[in-house]
Design a protein around this motif. Structure first.
Motif, mmCIF file in Angstrom:
data_model
loop_
_atom_site.group_PDB
_atom_site.id
_atom_site.type_symbol
_atom_site.label_atom_id
_atom_site.label_comp_id
_atom_site.label_asym_id
_atom_site.label_seq_id
_atom_site.Cartn_x
_atom_site.Cartn_y
_atom_site.Cartn_z
ATOM 1 N N ASN A 130 0.824 -1.206 0.000
ATOM 2 C CA ASN A 130 0.000 0.000 0.000
ATOM 3 C C ASN A 130 0.855 1.252 0.000
ATOM 4 O O ASN A 130 0.531 2.241 -0.664
ATOM 5 C CB ASN A 130 -0.926 -0.008 1.216
ATOM 6 C CG ASN A 130 -1.973 -1.104 1.126
ATOM 7 O OD1 ASN A 130 -2.320 -1.553 0.027
ATOM 8 N ND2 ASN A 130 -2.483 -1.543 2.277
ATOM 9 N N SER A 131 1.943 1.229 0.781
ATOM 10 C CA SER A 131 2.814 2.402 0.832
ATOM 11 C C SER A 131 3.452 2.672 -0.528
ATOM 12 O O SER A 131 3.498 3.822 -0.987
ATOM 13 C CB SER A 131 3.901 2.181 1.889
ATOM 14 O OG SER A 131 4.813 3.247 1.872
ATOM 15 N N ILE A 132 3.924 1.611 -1.201
ATOM 16 C CA ILE A 132 4.575 1.795 -2.507
ATOM 17 C C ILE A 132 3.551 2.255 -3.538
ATOM 18 O O ILE A 132 3.807 3.178 -4.330
ATOM 19 C CB ILE A 132 5.235 0.473 -2.941
ATOM 20 C CG1 ILE A 132 6.384 0.136 -1.981
ATOM 21 C CG2 ILE A 132 5.759 0.582 -4.365
ATOM 22 C CD1 ILE A 132 7.012 -1.213 -2.242
ATOM 23 N N ARG A 133 2.383 1.634 -3.552
ATOM 24 C CA ARG A 133 1.370 2.005 -4.539
ATOM 25 C C ARG A 133 0.883 3.429 -4.301
ATOM 26 O O ARG A 133 0.640 4.171 -5.268
ATOM 27 C CB ARG A 133 0.197 1.022 -4.461
ATOM 28 C CG ARG A 133 0.532 -0.368 -4.946
ATOM 29 C CD ARG A 133 -0.711 -1.164 -5.208
ATOM 30 N NE ARG A 133 -1.541 -0.563 -6.247
ATOM 31 C CZ ARG A 133 -2.726 -1.038 -6.637
ATOM 32 N NH1 ARG A 133 -3.217 -2.136 -6.062
ATOM 33 N NH2 ARG A 133 -3.424 -0.433 -7.586
ATOM 34 N N GLU A 134 0.718 3.810 -3.038
ATOM 35 C CA GLU A 134 0.295 5.179 -2.751
ATOM 36 C C GLU A 134 1.333 6.180 -3.262
ATOM 37 O O GLU A 134 0.989 7.211 -3.861
ATOM 38 C CB GLU A 134 0.085 5.350 -1.246
ATOM 39 C CG GLU A 134 -0.384 6.737 -0.863
ATOM 40 C CD GLU A 134 -0.586 6.883 0.639
ATOM 41 O OE1 GLU A 134 -0.904 7.990 1.087
ATOM 42 O OE2 GLU A 134 -0.395 5.864 1.355
ATOM 43 N N LYS A 135 2.613 5.874 -3.028
ATOM 44 C CA LYS A 135 3.673 6.753 -3.509
ATOM 45 C C LYS A 135 3.669 6.817 -5.040
ATOM 46 O O LYS A 135 3.848 7.892 -5.630
ATOM 47 C CB LYS A 135 5.025 6.248 -2.995
ATOM 48 C CG LYS A 135 6.182 7.187 -3.265
ATOM 49 C CD LYS A 135 7.485 6.611 -2.748
ATOM 50 C CE LYS A 135 7.469 6.453 -1.242
ATOM 51 N NZ LYS A 135 8.776 5.986 -0.725
ATOM 52 N N LEU A 136 3.450 5.667 -5.698
ATOM 53 C CA LEU A 136 3.407 5.629 -7.156
ATOM 54 C C LEU A 136 2.229 6.430 -7.686
ATOM 55 O O LEU A 136 2.362 7.209 -8.648
ATOM 56 C CB LEU A 136 3.315 4.168 -7.621
ATOM 57 C CG LEU A 136 3.118 3.933 -9.129
ATOM 58 C CD1 LEU A 136 4.287 4.520 -9.913
ATOM 59 C CD2 LEU A 136 2.959 2.446 -9.431
ATOM 60 N N GLN A 137 1.067 6.258 -7.076
ATOM 61 C CA GLN A 137 -0.116 6.980 -7.557
ATOM 62 C C GLN A 137 0.040 8.481 -7.412
ATOM 63 O O GLN A 137 -0.311 9.253 -8.317
ATOM 64 C CB GLN A 137 -1.340 6.490 -6.774
ATOM 65 C CG GLN A 137 -1.718 5.052 -7.059
ATOM 66 C CD GLN A 137 -2.670 4.484 -6.030
ATOM 67 O OE1 GLN A 137 -3.191 5.222 -5.178
ATOM 68 N NE2 GLN A 137 -2.904 3.164 -6.085
ATOM 69 N N VAL A 138 0.598 8.910 -6.261
ATOM 70 C CA VAL A 138 0.797 10.345 -6.045
ATOM 71 C C VAL A 138 1.744 10.913 -7.085
ATOM 72 O O VAL A 138 1.510 11.993 -7.657
ATOM 73 C CB VAL A 138 1.324 10.602 -4.622
ATOM 74 C CG1 VAL A 138 1.755 12.052 -4.473
ATOM 75 C CG2 VAL A 138 0.260 10.259 -3.588
ATOM 76 N N PHE A 139 2.830 10.193 -7.350
ATOM 77 C CA PHE A 139 3.807 10.705 -8.320
ATOM 78 C C PHE A 139 3.205 10.734 -9.729
ATOM 79 O O PHE A 139 3.403 11.702 -10.481
ATOM 80 C CB PHE A 139 5.059 9.839 -8.304
ATOM 81 C CG PHE A 139 6.084 10.255 -9.328
ATOM 82 C CD1 PHE A 139 6.818 11.409 -9.159
ATOM 83 C CD2 PHE A 139 6.277 9.500 -10.478
ATOM 84 C CE1 PHE A 139 7.747 11.806 -10.103
ATOM 85 C CE2 PHE A 139 7.208 9.885 -11.435
ATOM 86 C CZ PHE A 139 7.945 11.042 -11.240
ATOM 87 N N LEU A 140 2.462 9.664 -10.133
ATOM 88 C CA LEU A 140 1.888 9.629 -11.475
ATOM 89 C C LEU A 140 0.897 10.762 -11.682
ATOM 90 O O LEU A 140 0.784 11.311 -12.790
ATOM 91 C CB LEU A 140 1.214 8.280 -11.705
ATOM 92 C CG LEU A 140 2.138 7.050 -11.786
ATOM 93 C CD1 LEU A 140 1.327 5.775 -11.967
ATOM 94 C CD2 LEU A 140 3.167 7.204 -12.907
ATOM 95 N N GLN A 141 0.191 11.135 -10.634
ATOM 96 C CA GLN A 141 -0.766 12.230 -10.759
ATOM 97 C C GLN A 141 -0.077 13.594 -10.748
ATOM 98 O O GLN A 141 -0.484 14.509 -11.455
ATOM 99 C CB GLN A 141 -1.780 12.157 -9.612
ATOM 100 C CG GLN A 141 -2.755 11.004 -9.722
ATOM 101 C CD GLN A 141 -3.703 10.938 -8.535
ATOM 102 O OE1 GLN A 141 -3.477 11.586 -7.527
ATOM 103 N NE2 GLN A 141 -4.747 10.133 -8.664
ATOM 104 N N ALA A 142 1.003 13.741 -9.938
ATOM 105 C CA ALA A 142 1.618 15.053 -9.756
ATOM 106 C C ALA A 142 2.561 15.432 -10.885
ATOM 107 O O ALA A 142 2.676 16.608 -11.242
ATOM 108 C CB ALA A 142 2.357 15.096 -8.426
#
Length: 999
Positions: free
Chosen positions: A769-781
C-alpha cells in the motif's frame, strides 16, 4: 577577643646592617658614658636621618647610607640636662618635638636653629602627633566655653579621674589671618600634662618670624580638663586614646566626648600604645598581650601575644616589632605568628628601644640599648621567599606570597615567577596538584616548560623549552616517571634520617599516607593534563600549540582516557599526526586515529579505518569500547551490528561533506550494506558545495538497493526540482516495479501456514500500500515522465488505478472510464472524472458502460441508478430512455426517470423567470438613462466651475452624476470617470432606484 601565640620556622625578615657605639660617634670620652634613651628615623631625604636622645639631654643627628653601610654625625644639640624621653618627627612643619624633663621642645629637622622650649606647658607625661590618613579635623581654637563630657555608668571610676570637660583658649601668639592660613603648614599634637589634656595646633606660615619665641611656629591651644595619670597616648583621626594605670579611654577631639575602652587589672604593668599606620588601627598593650582596636575603640581581628612585656613597639609594613632587655621579636600582624627573633645584648643591659620610619618605606629598623645602636634592613620579599623555599617550607612561603600579593608589595612579574618556582619545587616534591595550581597562577610560565616531563629529549619540541632555571632551587626537568622515582628515593632517605634522629623538612601528613608509585604517576599525569587543558585556551604560538595538543594526547593515552582522546581528536586541534600515528595504531585506538585523520582533512585514511572497523569488528580490532566497563555499565558484549553502524555513521559524516566523487562512490557500498538511510543521507547531503554527477551516482548504486535509488531520485525531483524527463520516467518505472513485486509477494504468501500467513500478509500488504500510494501520487503530480513506457511495464499487472492515471495523462477517456467503472467499480471516481471532462456525453458514455458492460458481465443497474440520481438533470431524458434496457425493472428506474422529467420542467420554468426579470431590469436601466439625460441645469452669471472656480458664463460645461459642474476645459482634464469632487465612478458608482426596485 581572640589571642594567639604561634611561632613560625626560621625566617629572615630583618638582617643586621651595621652596629655603632653612639659615644664613639659623638666623640664622648669613656669617662663620661653616653646612654641612649630614645630614637627616631626620617627617610624623607637621602641619606636617612637618625635622631638619638641620650640620658644627659643631648640630641644627636646622624646620617645613614644603607647602600654603603656608612654613618656619620652631622651635629648634636643640648636640649636639657635630663634624659630625653621621646622624639616625635613632625613632617608637616619640618620640626622635631622632644619631650624631656616634663617640657616640650621644638627643633628644626636639621638642628640648625636654636632649641625652642614650649614654656606655656609643663609637667608633660606624654605627647603624640595626630595621624589623619588624609582627612581633615576642624578644631575651634577660639572661644572660652566649657563643654561637659558624657560619662557612662560602666566607666564611672575611670572617667572620674580621666575627664571633666573641654575648654578652648587662645594663646598669646598673634592670631593667624585667613589669608595666611591658605599658605600655612600645620600639625596637631596632643599633650598630657598634670590634670589636663592639651590639644595643640602648630602652624608655620610664609610670614612666620624665625626669631620668634617658637622659631616661626604659631601655637594654638585647646584643653580638656581633669585628665590625669596619663602614661601613653595616641591620636588617630578624631579619636585620642589615652592610657593610664586604670585603663584606656577614648576622647573625641572635636566634641570632647569620652568613652572607656577597657580597664586594666591592678596587677597589670604600665600601659603602652602604638599607632598601626598601615591598617589605621591602634595597638593597646595589656602586659604581654597586644589588643588591636580601630579608630572608635572597638577591638578588631585577633590579639597579639608576645613572649614578654615589651618596652618599645614599632611597625614595619605588615609586621609588629617589639623589644625588651636587648631582645627583639617580629610578629606578623594578621596571624600573630612570631616570624623572627634577635638578641642584641645580655639580659639586664638597660632599656631597649626600637624605631623605624613608618611614614616612608620602613626598610630600615633601629634597635638601641643603653650603649649600642644596631641598624637592620628589611630583606626583600623575593629573598624571604627564596630562603623559605630553600628550606622547603612551602606553606610558609605560600602564606608570605599571598600576604604580599594582597598588600601589593610584589610586582606582577615577580609574582608569576615565584608561582612557577613554587610549582616546580612542589612537582619534584611529588605534590602534583599543588604544583599545577601554582603553574596556573603564573602568567609568565610557558606550557613548553612541562614538555620535558612528558617526552624525553631530544624530541620535536626540545628547542621550544626555555632554559630558565629560576633560582636554581630545583633540578633540571626529566620525564615524570624519573621524577617519581627520584622523589620516592628522597623520601626513603628522609625516613632513614628521621629514624637516625636527624631533623628533615619532610611533610608529615604526606609521609603518613604515602601513595604508591602507580598512584603518584597517575596523579602527576592527571594534573599535567589539567594544566595543558587550561593552556589550550591561551594565546600560544603554533609550535607550542602543536606540542600542547600532541602531548595531551600522549597523556590521555597513558591513562587510557578514550573519551578524552576521541573528544580531542574530533575537535579542532593542533596535534601532529606523524607523532601519533604509530602510537594510536599500535595501541589499537583506531577510532581516535580516524577522528584525528578527519580533523586534519585526511578523509581517505579516516574512511579506510572506519571501513576496517566495520568489516572486522567481530575479530576484536575495535579496542576503544572497554570504556563501557569504566562507566560502571553492565559487563555485556557489544552488539556487532551496533558497532558496525557506529563506524558507518562516522564515515557518513565525512562523506556528507566530501565532493570527491571517487571517494564517495568507493565507500558508499559498504555503508549501504549496513544502513541504507545513511547511504541516502550521503547522496542527498546539502553540506557539500558541489553535488556529485547524477548519472554516475545512479550507475554506482547497487541495482539490488532499490530503495536507495528511489529515494535518491525522489530527492532529485522533489527537493532539487529536477525537470529531466529521464529521471522522472526512471523514478516512475522503479516505483512501478516495486509495486508489481509487492503484489507478487502478496500472492506468494499463501504458501505459508495459516497462522503465519496472517502476520506475513499484513506486513507485505502494508508495504504494498505504501509503494502504490507513492506511485499513484507521483503519477498524478508529475507531467514529465513517459506514460506510455510506464503503461507498457504495468500493462499485464493488476495496477488498475495506476493504469487509469496513465490513460488519463494520455487523454484516453474511454479507457479511463472503463477502468474506473468496470474494473475498479469506483462509481464516485468515474463520476468525478466525467465532471472533469465537463461534457454531458461523458455521463451518457458512462451510463452506456453501466448498462452494457460487455465481456459477459451483468449490467450494473445500481451504478446506473446512482448516476441518474446524481447527474440525471444534465442528461437528455429521451437519450436516457433509449439507453435503458427493456429488462430493467420499472420500479428501479421509475422514481429516477420521474425526477429527471420534473427537473427538466423546473429548469424550463426557471429559465423563463430569469428571462423575464432580465428584460425588466434592462427596461428599468433604459428609463433611468433617459431620466438622467432629461435633467435641466440652470446656469446664471454667478455659476462657477467646481474645479477651477472660473465663472461659466456662456462657456460649455459638463455635469457629473454627483451633480458637480465643471467647465469644458476641466472636463477634458478630469475625464468622464472622475468628478470635480474626487469621486471615481468606476470604483464607486452611483446607484439610483428605478421603477422596478421602487415597486
Amino acid at each position: 577577643m581572640e589571642a594567639s601565640s604561634r611561632r613560625s620556622g626560621d625566617r629572615t625578615v630583618l638582617e643586621p646592617l651595621m652596629e655603632i657605639n653612639p659615644a664613639e660617634i659623638a666623640g664622648v670620652s669613656p669617662a663620661t658614658p653616653l646612654s641612649v634613651r630614645s630614637v627616631a628615623l626620617s627617610s624623607v631625604s637621602h641619606p636617612i636621618l637618625v635622631f638619638i636622645g641620650t640620658g644627659g639631654g643631648k640630641l644627636l643627628l646622624l646620617s645613614l647610607d644603607p647602600s654603603s653601610k656608612s654613618i656619620e654625625l652631622l651635629r648634636s644639640v643640648s636640649v636639657s640636662n635630663r634624659p630625653i624621653d621621646s622624639i616625635e618627627i613632625l613632617m608637616e612643619i619640618d620640626r622635631i618635638l622632644v619631650l624631656s624633663d616634663g617640657f616640650l621642645f621644638l627643633i628644626d629637622r636639621l638642628l640648625l636653629q636654636p632649641v625652642r622650649k614650649l614654656g606655656f606647658i609643663k609637667d608633660v607625661t606624654a605627647a603624640t602627633r595626630r595621624v589623619g590618613f588624609g582627612d581633615s579635623l576642624n578644631l575651634d581654637f577660639s572661644g572660652d566655653g566649657l563643654l561637659k563630657a558624657d560619662v557612662s555608668s560602666a566607666g564611672q571610676r575611670l572617667l572620674k579621674k580621666l575627664g571633666g570637660g573641654i575648654r578652648a583658649n587662645g594663646v598669646k601668639q598673634p592670631r593667624v589671618s585667613e589669608s595666611q592660613r591658605g599658605k600655612e603648614s600645620n600639625c596637631l599634637i596632643a599633650v598630657a600634662a598634670l590634670k589636663r589634656l592639651v590639644l595643640i595646633e602648630l602652624l608655620v606660615t610664609a610670614s612666620s618670624d624665625v626669631d620668634s619665641d617658637y622659631g616661626g611656629v604659631s601655637v594654638l591651644l585647646k584643653e580638656i580638663q581633669g585628665v590625669e595619670g596619663v602614661k601613653t597616648m595616641t591620636w588617630i583621626g578624631d579619636s585620642i586614646i589615652v592610657g593610664s594605670l586604670d585603663g584606656y579611654i577614648l576622647f573625641s577631639a572635636s566634641t570632647g566626648k569620652c568613652t572607656p575602652i577597657f580597664s586594666l587589672p591592678e596587677s597589670s604593668g604600665p600601659p603602652k600604645s602604638r599607632t598601626l599606620l598601615k591598617s589605621k588601627e591602634v595597638l593597646l598593650l595589656v602586659d604581654n598581650v597586644g589588643v588591636v582596636v580601630n579608630d572608635v575603640g572597638q577591638p578588631v581581628g585577633g590579639s597579639l601575644v608576645f613572649q614578654y612585656v615589651p618596652e618599645s613597639i614599632a611597625e614595619m609594613s605588615s609586621y609588629v616589632i617589639v623589644a625588651r632587655d636587648g631582645k627583639m621579636e617580629l610578629y606578623r600582624r594578621k596571624t600573630g605568628t612570631c616570624i623572627q627573633s634577635l638578641n642584641f645584648a645580655k639580659s639586664g643591659s638597660g632599656p631597649c628601644v626600637v624605631a623605624n620610619d613608618e611614614q616612608q618605606s620602613g626598610e630600615v629598623v633601629l634597635v638601641a640599648t643603653s650603649h649600642k645602636v644596631t641598624f637592620l634592613c628589611k630583606v626583600s620579599a623575593e629573598e624571604q621567599i627564596k630562603g623559605l623555599l630553600r628550606k622547603k617550607n612551602f606553606k610558609e612561603a605560600i602564606c608570605l606570597l599571598e600576604e604580599m600579593e594582597s598588600e601589593d608589595e610584589i610586582t606582577e612579574e615577580m609574582l608569576s615567577f615565584i608561582h612557577a618556582q613554587l610549582g616546580f619545587l612542589l612537582l619534584f616534591d611529588l605534590h602534583f596538584e599543588d604544583a599545577v595550581n601554582h603553574f596556573l597562577l603564573s602568567k609568565s610560565m610557558q606550557p613548553s616548560e612541562l614538555f620535558p616531563f612528558i617526552m624525553r629529549d631530544p624530541n620535536r619540541w626540545s628547542h621550544l623549552v626555555p632554559r630558565n632555571r629560576y633560582w636554581g632551587l630545583h633540578p633540571p626537568p626529566v620525564p615524570l616517571e624519573d621524577v617519581v622515582d627520584d622523589g620516592l628515593i628522597a623520601i626513603q632517605r628522609g625516613m632513614f634520617l628521621r629514624k637516625a634522629g636527624v631533623d628533615t623538612s619532610a611533610d608529615e601528613d604526606f609521609l603518613s599516607n604515602l601513595p604508591s608509585k602507580a598512584e603518584l604517576l597517575e596523579s602527576g599525569i592527571t594534573n599535567i593534563i589539567r594544566y595543558l587543558h587550561v593552556s589550550r585556551n591561551k594565546d600560544l604560538s603554533p609550535p607550542i600549540r602543536e606540542g600542547v595538543d600532541t602531548l595531551l594526547m600522549f597523556l590521555y593515552r597513558a591513562l587510557n582516557h578514550v573519551d578524552d582522546m576521541e573528544q580531542l581528536a574530533s575537535s579542532e586541534n593542533s596535534c601532529v599526526v606523524e607523532e601519533l600515528e604509530s602510537l594510536l595504531g599500535d595501541s589499537g585506538h583506531l577510532r581516535t586515529l580516524a577522528f584525528l585523520y578527519a580533523s586534519k582533512g585526511m578523509s581517505s585514511k579516516a574512511l579506510s579505518i572506519w571501513h576496517i572497523l566495520a568489516r572486522n569488528y567481530s575479530t576484536g580490532l575495535w579496542k576503544d569500547n572497554p570504556i563501557s566497563a569504566e562507566r560502571d555499565l553492565p559487563d555485556v558484549s557489544v552488539d556487532p551490528i551496533t558497532g558496525q553502524k557506529a563506524a558507518a555513521i562516522e564515515a557518513s559524516k565525512l562523506l556528507e561533506e566530501s565532493a570527491d566523487q571517487d571517494l564517495v562512490l568507493e565507500h558508499l557500498g559498504w555503508i549501504a550494506d549496513i544502513d541504507q538511510d545513511l547511504a541516502v543521507m550521503i547522496l542527498t547531503s546539502e553540506k557539500r558545495v558541489n553535488q556529485l554527477p547524477l548519472e554516475e551516482v545512479l550507475n554506482a548504486i547497487d541495482p539490488k538497493k532499490v530503495e536507495i535509488q528511489q529515494r535518491y531520485l525522489q530527492w532529485l525531483i522533489e527537493d532539487q526540482d529536477s525537470d529531466d524527463i529521464h529521471f522522472h520516467t526512471l523514478y516512475a518505472l522503479s516505483l512501478a516495479k516495486s509495486a508489481i513485486e509487492a503484489i507478487e509477494s502478496t500472492s506468494g504468501s499463501t504458501n505459508f501456514k495459516a497462522d503465519n500467513e496472517r502476520n506475513v500478509s499484513d506486513v507485505v500488504s502494508g508495504s504494498e500500500n505504501s509503494i502504490r500510494e507513492k506511485l499513484q501520487v507521483f503519477l498524478q503530480a508529475s507531467d514529465l515522465y513517459d506514460p506510455e513506457e510506464v503503461l507498457d511495464l504495468i500493462g499485464r499487472s493488476e495496477l488498475w488505478l495506476e493504469k487509469a492515471i496513465l490513460c488519463k495523462k494520455m487523454g484516453q477517456e474511454t479507457l479511463v472510464l472503463q477502468i474506473l467503472a468496470l474494473k475498479l467499480e469506483d462509481c464516485e471516481a468515474a463520476e468525478q472524472y466525467c465532471a472533469e471532462i465537463g461534457r454531458d456525453d461523458a455521463y451518457m458514455q458512462l451510463l452506456d458502460m453501466y448498462l452494457d458492460p460487455q465481456n459477459g458481465k451483468a449490467p450494473m443497474l445500481n451504478a446506473a441508478v446512482r448516476l441518474l440520481h446524481n447527474h440525471g438533470e444534465s442528461l437528455d431524458p429521451l437519450q436516457v430512455l433509449e439507453k435503458l434496457s427493456p429488462d430493467m425493472p420499472l420500479q428501479l428506474a421509475s422514481n429516477t426517470i420521474l425526477r429527471m422529467l420534473r427537473a427538466r420542467v423546473h429548469h424550463h420554468h426557471q429559465g423563463q423567470i430569469v428571462h423575464q426579470i432580465s428584460k425588466a431590469m434592462s427596461l428599468d436601466a433604459q428609463l433611468a438613462r433617459i431620466e438622467e439625460r432629461s435633467r435641466y441645469v440652470q446656469i446664471n452669471d454667478e455659476s462657477i466651475c467646481d474645479s477651477c472656480h472660473a465663472r461659466l458664463g456662456t462657456k460649455l460645461f459638463a455635469m457629473y452624476p454627483d451633480d458637480s459642474i465643471v467647465c469644458y476645459k476641466c472636463y477634458r482634464r478630469l475625464g468622464e470617470s472622475t468628478s470635480a469632487r474626487g469621486r471615481n465612478f468606476k470604483q464607486d458608482p452611483v446607484f439610483k432606484q428605478g421603477w422596478l426596485v421602487t415597486r
